[in-house]
Design a protein around this motif. Structure first.
Motif, PDB file in Angstrom:
ATOM      1  N   UNK A   1       0.840  -1.004   0.148  1.00  0.00           N
ATOM      2  CA  UNK A   1       0.033   0.004  -0.075  1.00  0.00           C
ATOM      3  C   UNK A   1       0.980   1.172  -0.003  1.00  0.00           C
ATOM      4  N   UNK A   2       1.986   1.265   0.673  1.00  0.00           N
ATOM      5  CA  UNK A   2       2.829   2.599   0.899  1.00  0.00           C
ATOM      6  C   UNK A   2       3.612   2.744  -0.501  1.00  0.00           C
ATOM      7  N   UNK A   3       3.780   1.742  -1.263  1.00  0.00           N
ATOM      8  CA  UNK A   3       4.542   1.840  -2.501  1.00  0.00           C
ATOM      9  C   UNK A   3       5.787   2.507  -2.361  1.00  0.00           C
ATOM     10  N   UNK A   4       6.664   2.053  -1.529  1.00  0.00           N
ATOM     11  CA  UNK A   4       8.134   2.364  -1.410  1.00  0.00           C
ATOM     12  C   UNK A   4       8.858   1.339  -1.608  1.00  0.00           C
ATOM     13  N   UNK A   5       9.914   1.465  -2.394  1.00  0.00           N
ATOM     14  CA  UNK A   5      10.911   0.500  -2.605  1.00  0.00           C
ATOM     15  C   UNK A   5      11.895   0.512  -1.803  1.00  0.00           C
ATOM     16  N   UNK A   6      12.295  -0.437  -0.855  1.00  0.00           N
ATOM     17  CA  UNK A   6      13.311  -0.765  -0.104  1.00  0.00           C
ATOM     18  C   UNK A   6      14.289  -1.588  -0.720  1.00  0.00           C
ATOM     19  N   UNK A   7      15.760  -0.847  -0.776  1.00  0.00           N
ATOM     20  CA  UNK A   7      17.017  -1.045  -1.567  1.00  0.00           C
ATOM     21  C   UNK A   7      18.177  -1.271  -0.538  1.00  0.00           C
ATOM     22  N   UNK A   8      18.678  -2.311  -0.922  1.00  0.00           N
ATOM     23  CA  UNK A   8      19.769  -2.571  -0.050  1.00  0.00           C
ATOM     24  C   UNK A   8      21.315  -1.836  -0.598  1.00  0.00           C
ATOM     25  N   UNK A   9      22.244  -1.603   0.043  1.00  0.00           N
ATOM     26  CA  UNK A   9      23.520  -1.258  -0.267  1.00  0.00           C
ATOM     27  C   UNK A   9      24.354  -2.315   0.155  1.00  0.00           C
ATOM     28  N   UNK A  10      25.045  -3.178  -0.674  1.00  0.00           N
ATOM     29  CA  UNK A  10      25.799  -4.155  -0.503  1.00  0.00           C
ATOM     30  C   UNK A  10      27.286  -3.547  -1.034  1.00  0.00           C
ATOM     31  N   UNK A  11      28.128  -3.029  -0.092  1.00  0.00           N
ATOM     32  CA  UNK A  11      29.412  -2.388  -0.405  1.00  0.00           C
ATOM     33  C   UNK A  11      30.563  -3.517  -0.668  1.00  0.00           C
ATOM     34  N   UNK A  12      30.258  -4.648  -0.275  1.00  0.00           N
ATOM     35  CA  UNK A  12      31.514  -5.512  -0.615  1.00  0.00           C
ATOM     36  C   UNK A  12      31.246  -6.001  -2.052  1.00  0.00           C
ATOM     37  N   UNK A  13      30.031  -6.142  -2.636  1.00  0.00           N
ATOM     38  CA  UNK A  13      30.061  -6.344  -4.074  1.00  0.00           C
ATOM     39  C   UNK A  13      30.384  -5.484  -5.083  1.00  0.00           C
TER      40      UNK A  13
END
Length: 328
Positions: free
Chosen positions: A262-274
């Motif tokens: 319902x909120x329609x907000x993407x949750x994105x990870x930051x993987x600095x090892x990759x």
């Protein structure tokens, strides 16, 4: 050169480091021996020392995944060259920088950019590259929403804006022209936020309620994590995104799928090892900003015998900027 050196070693998961004399390392083929000038104490060090990371060094081990030092022997660099220490498994799969000497793979060394002090060289890589990546490579500042065509049209909320990474996110977002709202834990942290940002203290219920009601943000960059991450993501307008960097408030998050949809907000990870290679490519640009004073990094210095206290303060989010030690 002496056959022994002073180092801080972790003997048990969750235990404080023990400073002791240990055999000095010897470089092998393809390796460099570096005298450590300044070592960083990072959130990754805290996680590894607690036994909570996916990679567990063999106990006892010398901690410290970052640092800056002077080359003693190397196939790539002349003796006396000042270099940045990180990568190649130091502090994880091999002994790290909490020591007078460290051996690492020659190819992982990066010459310290001219004009940077060793303290900055030991600590700037992670907060600056993580912040830049969160805003641009992952958050796609100015290129995510069709009706937000430039960085100057973005409203970035930074959760944990008084920390090393959060402060850098706020500074870089402001330099890009974005509107910035900075969330800090208490009044004592307000002065740590870059000029130009609107500061919200976590205990200001009226301001927090307004953020939830108005949803003004187009992008949330969150360094805190923890159970309240979904609530902070609701400060972002529908179609926006929340970029997650850290977990100083805890790494367990419950996400109700119905509300998330319902909120329609993407949750994105930051993987600095990759993204290590991408991060290294950013160093020249970010170093120029630091040397010019366009970016600033707060530092708090600890003695080797105070490493346990540094880890505790870092775990509790009470270090001002980045923590460093001088092993010599």
């Amino acid at each position: 050169m002496s056959d022994t050196m002073r180092a801080a070693r972790i003997h048990g998961w969750g235990d404080a480091p023990v400073v002791e004399d240990v055999p000095a390392p010897v470089a092998g083929d393809g390796e460099a021996l570096v005298r450590v000038e300044v070592a960083a104490v990072s959130h990754l060090d805290v996680t590894v020392a607690g036994g909570d990371f996916g990679i567990k060094p063999n106990l006892p081990y010398v901690g410290g995944v970052e640092g800056c030092g002077v080359v003693v022997t190397s196939e790539r660099f002349a003796p006396g060259t000042r270099v940045i220490l990180r990568g190649g498994g130091i502090g994880l799969m091999r002994d790290g920088t909490w020591a007078e000497l460290v051996v690492t793979k020659d190819k992982t060394l990066t010459e310290l950019p001219e004009g940077l002090a060793p303290e900055v060289g030991a600590t700037f890589f992670q907060p600056t590259t993580t912040a830049h990546t969160a805003l641009h490579a992952v958050g796609r500042l100015g290129a995510w929403l069709a009706d937000v065509p430039s960085a100057a049209d973005e409203h970035v909320v930074v959760a944990g804006a008084a920390g090393a990474v959060g402060s850098m996110v706020a500074q870089l977002a402001l330099r890009s022209g974005a509107t910035v709202t900075a969330l800090v834990a208490g009044e004592s942290q307000v002065e740590r936020v870059a000029d130009g940002a609107t500061v919200v203290v976590a205990g200001d219920d009226q301001a927090v309620v307004a953020l939830a009601a108005d949803r003004p943000a187009t992008l949330l960059v969150d360094t805190l994590g923890g159970a309240d991450l979904p609530a902070r993501a609701r400060w972002v307008r529908p179609g926006g995104r929340a970029v997650s960097i850290g977990y100083v408030a805890g790494d367990d998050v419950r996400l109700g799928l119905s509300n998330w949809l319902l909120d329609d907000v993407a949750l994105l990870p930051v993987n600095m090892i990759r993204r290590e290679r991408e991060a290294r490519a950013l160093l020249p640009e970010l170093a120029v900003m630091l040397v010019a004073g366009d970016l600033t990094l707060d530092l708090e210095t600890f003695g080797m015998d105070d490493l346990g206290r540094a880890l505790e303060l870092l775990r509790d989010g009470r270090v001002r900027g980045r923590a460093v030690v001088r092993p010599a």
